[in-house]
Design a protein around this motif. Structure first.
Motif, PDB file in Angstrom:
ATOM      1  N   VAL A  27       0.883  -1.248  -0.126  1.00 11.45           N
ATOM      2  CA  VAL A  27      -0.018  -0.079  -0.031  1.00 11.45           C
ATOM      3  C   VAL A  27       0.890   1.175   0.043  1.00 11.45           C
ATOM      4  N   LEU A  28       2.016   1.189   0.729  1.00 15.17           N
ATOM      5  CA  LEU A  28       2.929   2.193   0.840  1.00 15.17           C
ATOM      6  C   LEU A  28       3.572   2.610  -0.483  1.00 15.17           C
ATOM      7  N   ARG A  29       3.951   1.501  -1.193  1.00 14.17           N
ATOM      8  CA  ARG A  29       4.592   1.495  -2.345  1.00 14.17           C
ATOM      9  C   ARG A  29       3.565   2.199  -3.479  1.00 14.17           C
ATOM     10  N   ASN A  30       2.507   1.599  -3.367  1.00 16.82           N
ATOM     11  CA  ASN A  30       1.389   2.274  -4.216  1.00 16.82           C
ATOM     12  C   ASN A  30       0.999   3.703  -3.974  1.00 16.82           C
ATOM     13  N   SER A  31       1.027   4.135  -2.947  1.00 15.45           N
ATOM     14  CA  SER A  31       0.702   5.414  -2.405  1.00 15.45           C
ATOM     15  C   SER A  31       1.858   6.525  -2.680  1.00 15.45           C
ATOM     16  N   GLU A  32       3.000   5.845  -2.779  1.00 14.11           N
ATOM     17  CA  GLU A  32       4.319   6.545  -3.203  1.00 14.11           C
ATOM     18  C   GLU A  32       4.111   6.803  -4.837  1.00 14.11           C
ATOM     19  N   GLN A  33       3.519   5.872  -5.319  1.00 19.48           N
ATOM     20  CA  GLN A  33       3.550   5.956  -6.814  1.00 19.48           C
ATOM     21  C   GLN A  33       2.219   6.783  -7.504  1.00 19.48           C
ATOM     22  N   GLN A  34       1.373   7.101  -6.418  1.00 17.30           N
ATOM     23  CA  GLN A  34      -0.008   7.869  -6.788  1.00 17.30           C
ATOM     24  C   GLN A  34       0.457   9.119  -7.412  1.00 17.30           C
ATOM     25  N   LEU A  35      -0.089   9.612  -8.409  1.00 25.98           N
ATOM     26  CA  LEU A  35       0.295  11.039  -8.891  1.00 25.98           C
ATOM     27  C   LEU A  35      -0.740  11.918  -8.533  1.00 25.98           C
ATOM     28  N   LYS A  36      -0.491  13.029  -8.284  1.00 28.41           N
ATOM     29  CA  LYS A  36      -1.113  14.155  -7.962  1.00 28.41           C
ATOM     30  C   LYS A  36      -1.460  15.195  -9.042  1.00 28.41           C
ATOM     31  N   ILE A  37      -2.311  15.721  -9.422  1.00 30.60           N
ATOM     32  CA  ILE A  37      -2.503  16.588 -10.275  1.00 30.60           C
ATOM     33  C   ILE A  37      -2.830  18.071  -9.806  1.00 30.60           C
ATOM     34  N   THR A  38      -2.112  19.193 -10.101  1.00 30.49           N
ATOM     35  CA  THR A  38      -2.524  20.305  -9.734  1.00 30.49           C
ATOM     36  C   THR A  38      -3.767  20.929 -10.279  1.00 30.49           C
ATOM     37  N   LYS A  39      -4.292  21.840  -9.477  1.00 32.76           N
ATOM     38  CA  LYS A  39      -5.522  22.427 -10.255  1.00 32.76           C
ATOM     39  C   LYS A  39      -5.278  23.037 -11.631  1.00 32.76           C
ATOM     40  N   HIS A  40      -4.227  23.747 -11.656  1.00 34.15           N
ATOM     41  CA  HIS A  40      -3.577  24.267 -13.009  1.00 34.15           C
ATOM     42  C   HIS A  40      -3.396  23.412 -14.084  1.00 34.15           C
ATOM     43  N   ALA A  41      -2.927  22.126 -13.631  1.00 35.10           N
ATOM     44  CA  ALA A  41      -2.610  21.163 -14.721  1.00 35.10           C
ATOM     45  C   ALA A  41      -3.812  20.627 -15.158  1.00 35.10           C
ATOM     46  N   GLN A  42      -4.707  20.240 -14.312  1.00 32.65           N
ATOM     47  CA  GLN A  42      -5.917  19.717 -14.566  1.00 32.65           C
ATOM     48  C   GLN A  42      -6.766  20.554 -15.621  1.00 32.65           C
ATOM     49  N   GLN A  43      -6.803  22.074 -15.195  1.00 31.66           N
ATOM     50  CA  GLN A  43      -7.305  22.862 -16.107  1.00 31.66           C
ATOM     51  C   GLN A  43      -6.602  22.931 -17.495  1.00 31.66           C
ATOM     52  N   ARG A  44      -5.357  22.633 -17.583  1.00 31.56           N
ATOM     53  CA  ARG A  44      -4.558  22.660 -18.758  1.00 31.56           C
ATOM     54  C   ARG A  44      -5.032  21.542 -19.599  1.00 31.56           C
TER      55      ARG A  44
END
Length: 125
Positions: A35-52
């Motif tokens: 679970v820790l390994r998977n959460s470390e690989q979890q991508l986050k997308i900033t609001k700005h990036a999502q808008q783009r």
């Protein structure tokens, strides 16, 4: 004088309940590690990036997102903090240290750009 104490295999002294508890704890530890390994690989997308991504109608499939996440982990291991990710769909500026997509642009748009503050590039073509 010299008493000889026979060698006793201490594993045989451990009650069966304890060994099964130990196996259960090992299994729980391995699940937690996964679970820790998977959460470390979890991508986050900033609001700005999502808008783009939305504005530019950039669609990235799940397989490519997973590949990006995997390569970002490799980049992080090599000490890369800010990277440019080039895919057939888009060019992304990412912070590998935080697993965060900072901004996104389509390939045509990216071809005429100068990218600064980048210390690594990931090409997925």
């Amino acid at each position: 004088m010299g008493q000889h104490i026979p060698h006793i295999d201490q594993r045989s002294l451990i009650p069966a309940a304890h060994s099964s508890r130990s196996k259960r704890m090992d299994l729980e530890t391995s699940r937690f590690s996964e679970v820790l390994r998977n959460s470390e690989q979890q991508l986050k997308i900033t609001k700005h990036a999502q808008q783009r991504l939305n504005q530019r109608n950039i669609k990235i499939n799940e397989e490519t997102w997973q590949e990006i996440a995997s390569h970002m982990q490799l980049a992080k291991q090599k000490g890369i903090t800010d990277s440019l990710v080039v895919t057939s769909e888009a060019t992304l500026v990412v912070n590998a240290k935080n697993n965060t997509i900072i901004t996104a642009m389509n390939r045509e748009e990216a071809s005429s750009r100068l990218f600064t503050n980048i210390n690594g590039t990931i090409i997925l073509d």
